[in-house]
Design an enzyme around this catalytic site. Sequence first.
Site, short mmCIF file in Angstrom:
data_model
loop_
_atom_site.label_atom_id
_atom_site.label_comp_id
_atom_site.label_asym_id
_atom_site.label_seq_id
_atom_site.Cartn_x
_atom_site.Cartn_y
_atom_site.Cartn_z
N GLU A 35 7.13 2.58 1.35
CA GLU A 35 6.26 1.44 0.93
C GLU A 35 6.09 1.34 -0.34
OE1 GLU A 35 4.62 -0.01 4.85
OE2 GLU A 35 3.67 0.71 3.54
N PRO A 36 7.18 1.15 -1.03
CA PRO A 36 7.31 1.22 -2.30
C PRO A 36 7.01 -0.50 -2.89
CG PRO A 36 9.03 1.42 -2.21
CD PRO A 36 8.87 1.41 -0.91
N ARG A 78 4.65 -1.40 -6.70
CA ARG A 78 5.01 -1.48 -7.44
C ARG A 78 5.88 -1.15 -8.02
NH1 ARG A 78 -0.44 -1.05 -10.46
NH2 ARG A 78 -0.78 0.24 -8.45
N TYR A 86 -9.46 -1.34 -12.97
CA TYR A 86 -9.26 -0.55 -12.56
C TYR A 86 -9.32 -0.06 -14.37
CZ TYR A 86 -5.33 -1.84 -9.89
OH TYR A 86 -4.77 -2.91 -9.29
N CYS A 103 -13.95 -16.71 -20.22
CA CYS A 103 -15.33 -17.01 -20.49
C CYS A 103 -16.13 -15.94 -20.29
CB CYS A 103 -15.71 -18.09 -20.73
SG CYS A 103 -17.07 -18.42 -21.83
N1 PLP Z 1 2.08 -0.01 1.51
C1 PLP Z 1 0.41 0.45 2.15
C2 PLP Z 1 -0.09 0.44 2.95
C3 PLP Z 1 -0.39 -0.41 1.08
O1 PLP Z 1 -1.53 -0.20 1.34
C4 PLP Z 1 0.23 -0.20 -0.29
C5 PLP Z 1 -0.54 -0.85 -1.89
O2 PLP Z 1 -1.78 -0.83 -1.83
C6 PLP Z 1 1.93 -0.20 -0.94
C7 PLP Z 1 2.61 0.27 0.19
C8 PLP Z 1 2.62 -0.41 -1.61
O3 PLP Z 1 1.89 0.10 -2.50
P1 PLP Z 1 2.41 0.87 -4.36
O4 PLP Z 1 2.48 -1.07 -4.74
O5 PLP Z 1 1.37 1.41 -5.34
O6 PLP Z 1 3.86 1.80 -4.15
#
Ligand code: PLP
Length: 422
Positions: A297-298, A300, A341, A368
Amino acid sequence: MLWPDTTSRTDSGILTIGGCALTDLAATFGTPLYIFDEATLVHRAEHVTAAFSGRYPNSHVAYGGKAYLGPAVIRIFARAGIGLDVVSGGELWAALKAGINPATIVMHGNNKPAAELRMALEQGVGLIVVDNAEEIASLEAIAADLYGQGPLIGTKVPVAIRLNPGVDVHTHAKISTGIVDSKFGFPLWDPSAQVAVGMIAASNHLSLQGLHMHLGSQLDEYNSLPEAIEHQVAFAAWIRDTHHIDITTYSPGGGLAIAYTEAETEGDPDEWAEVIISAYTSAWSKHNLAPGTIVVEPGRWLVGPAAVALYTVGSVKRIEGVRTYVAVDGGMADNIRPGMYDARYTATIASRHGSEPTEEVRIAGRFCESGDVLIQEITLPAMVPGDLLAIPAAGAYQLPMGSNYNAMPRPAVVMVHDGQAT
Ligand code: PLP
């Protein structure tokens, strides 16, 4: 890669992306403006899918949609065969409105309201990842209502369990999710996860198909993945031995890192795929389990470097002996990451050739709050009001975390391709 693939400069120093001069885009759409490059999105989608399917055909990519859920963006990913991970009814609604096939959607969330679970079932979401015992009970009650009688009688809801493997990773605490002290997932080191399996096994309307975890985001090394994957697969073996249920879907989540400054290197999908696939393959064989489907599940990595945030400089304030503040027309409401962060960014003047970088400045926003700072320190050519400032790696976790603070409108978003901006 920091900038979109199609980034270049004209002879007069104007930055162009997707064949569009950023000065023209600013004149047409105003600033702040978020510019997504279609070619970069397509290229990244192809790279990740090939990295996994080339090594292990029974693998599947589901885009972590929380990173940015623009309809045009998720349609590009869907065309590349990528599924979608959503975490709320709102994200699900947006995905359905964009025409995404619900069967390709995975629903996450550590506290999903019953109404959103019902919506997910009614819409035919492909997999629900349960995160707490209350949710399992709630899902079973909703499923009993929907499938206990009538034309869909006997339908079972495909579910996965989100596990917390209790493994530490090297990233910022606020984006670390698979550690012991986390709100996400069922702890694997106490009976919680086993109790969850027992509840699903005893249910009439739920079908346990998968195990899921997500260690954290912006992971710059993959050392913790094999250990966490071994815990996950060992748990699948326990489920088989205790409940005679075969787990068929395994997910290590997302987390592939990107670069935000020249000093950083982005994660490599091939290396990531190699680590994940070899860890699953050896764990399955060790526990004598049939190989399953691997779902990654990428978020970013797919969208971050595809976009640039464009701002106009409004004022340059030189405080003698202290520092220079360059204030732009966006800030914390379109990018909360530096405040939330300590995220670092780089920037360049997009509207002209800069002379040598000579001045260390702080890039502040227009909101602000003293903490409304986009870049704490950066050395740039002397800036003047009216300059356009471009910040790369702006595609992920900026707009979706945005707000209308100070009653400021949200930035426009354009997709650029072959000289066209939409
Ligand atoms: N899958 C799950 C369950 C997540 O909580 C997240 C991000 O918080 C992601 C995938 C995607 O993570 P990233 O954007 O770091 O690849």
